[in-house]
Design an enzyme around this catalytic site. Structure first.
Site, PDB file in Angstrom:
ATOM      1  N   HIS A  70       9.046 -18.217 -15.785  1.00  0.00           N
ATOM      2  CA  HIS A  70       8.841 -16.916 -15.140  1.00  0.00           C
ATOM      3  C   HIS A  70       7.487 -16.281 -15.446  1.00  0.00           C
ATOM      4  CE1 HIS A  70       9.339 -12.558 -14.499  1.00  0.00           C
ATOM      5  NE2 HIS A  70      10.149 -12.917 -13.530  1.00  0.00           N
TER       6      HIS A  70
ATOM      7  N   GLU B 220      18.009 -14.205 -20.715  1.00  0.00           N
ATOM      8  CA  GLU B 220      17.158 -13.981 -19.540  1.00  0.00           C
ATOM      9  C   GLU B 220      15.755 -13.491 -19.922  1.00  0.00           C
ATOM     10  OE1 GLU B 220      19.031 -11.778 -16.412  1.00  0.00           O
ATOM     11  OE2 GLU B 220      20.995 -12.657 -16.822  1.00  0.00           O
TER      12      GLU B 220
ATOM     13  N   HIS C 213      11.953 -12.663 -19.681  1.00  0.00           N
ATOM     14  CA  HIS C 213      11.052 -12.392 -18.554  1.00  0.00           C
ATOM     15  C   HIS C 213       9.611 -12.321 -19.061  1.00  0.00           C
ATOM     16  CE1 HIS C 213      13.702 -11.933 -15.085  1.00  0.00           C
ATOM     17  NE2 HIS C 213      14.609 -11.471 -15.934  1.00  0.00           N
TER      18      HIS C 213
ATOM     19  N   GLU D  38      16.068  -9.625 -20.578  1.00  0.00           N
ATOM     20  CA  GLU D  38      16.662  -8.685 -19.630  1.00  0.00           C
ATOM     21  C   GLU D  38      18.039  -8.196 -20.066  1.00  0.00           C
ATOM     22  OE1 GLU D  38      17.192  -7.998 -14.832  1.00  0.00           O
ATOM     23  OE2 GLU D  38      16.624  -9.978 -15.571  1.00  0.00           O
TER      24      GLU D  38
END
Length: 299
Positions: free
Chosen positions: A232, A272, A274, A289
């Site tokens: 990401h 998650e 990021h 996240e």
């Protein structure tokens, strides 16, 4: 051959699981600043994990990427609010609406001209904002490109990913844009950073690869061990290599200049990851996240 680094990871809970820590950047005050994309707040965390957050005018504006500006403040995009925001290190917030409706600003970075440059994912434009709030917008030669992250290159151009066009763009100060189509269909590049080797490094979230492009237009792509890792964001680390988040695999990875990849699992499952940034303490910091910030000390 470079050795695999030893990485010590500490996680700090900073918000509810639904708040969504997303972008992160080192501030001029020695702290890390981050966005809470789902709660409309900007957060601040120290090396020891002390944290606070500041409310924006709208809880639904979707603050996304954040960067340190040349004026000693932090600047950030509001993807759903279609604004560029500024927060001082004292927590004072100012918002600048964009001229184009539904612009969808996402990536932001300081430019070599003393302004902030940002992408307008919803409008296929690159924007420029001065520290006093004057906005200029430049249209891209490609429609439906979804320009995403942006970084200043070594050649005084701003380089950005074109997520839906499978391309990398470069824009000059006068708005002239060059587009470089990637070799891999469905690459869907997102994060991009200037590497220590003079190239721009980027992640291909759709193809599970890390890419590299030189100002001379040579493109290399390096496959990750897990093609479904969903890389990401990417940043240059304290060792001169590039470090990236694997949103779909709950890992942070490192890639060397010759394409060697090392990966490091995050302690909390399905966190998650990021945004990722090099902190003033020499560690890597990433926004998770699910409500936390992780610090990665590299040895």
């Amino acid at each position: 051959m470079p050795h695999s680094p030893t990485v010590s990871i500490t996680e700090f809970a900073v918000a509810d699981r639904d708040a969504g820590p997303y972008g992160i950047a080192a501030g001029p005050d020695g702290a890390l600043w981050f966005t809470l994309v789902h709660h409309g707040r900007i957060g601040r965390i120290t090396r020891d994990g002390d944290h606070t957050s500041y409310r924006l005018a709208s809880a639904s504006g979707g603050p996304s990427v954040i960067a340190a500006g040349p004026d000693g403040a932090l600047w950030f995009t509001e993807f759903r609010g279609h604004r560029i925001g500024r927060v001082s290190t004292a927590g004072d917030v100012t918002a600048f609406p964009l001229p184009t409706p539904d612009a969808g600003p996402f990536g932001i970075t300081p430019g070599p001209d003393g302004a902030l440059w940002f992408t307008e994912a919803g409008a296929d434009r690159i924007g420029r904002i001065t520290t006093d709030g004057q906005v200029t917008e430049f249209p891209l030669p490609v429609t439906g490109a979804f320009p995403s992250a942006i970084a200043a290159g070594p050649d005084d151009r701003l380089w950005f990913t074109m997520n839906q066009a499978d391309a990398i763009g470069a824009i000059e100060g006068d708005g002239t844009v060059t587009v470089h189509t990637l070799p891999t269909p469905g690459a869907a590049p997102v994060g991009i950073t200037a590497g220590a080797d003079g190239a721009l490094w980027f992640v291909e979230i759709g193809a599970g690869r890390i890419g590299r492009i030189t100002p001379g237009d040579r493109i290399d792509e390096f496959a990750l061990p897990d093609p479904a890792a969903r890389p990401h964001a990417i940043a240059t680390g304290p060792d001169g290599n590039c470090w990236f988040t694997e949103w779909g695999a709950n890992r942070v990875g490192r890639i060397t200049a010759d394409g060697r990849v090392d990966e490091h699992d995050l302690p909390s499952p399905s966190s998650e990851p990021h945004g990722i940034a090099l902190g003033p303490d020499g560690a890597l910091w990433t926004a998770l996240e699910t409500g936390a910030i992780a610090r990665l000390a590299v040895k």
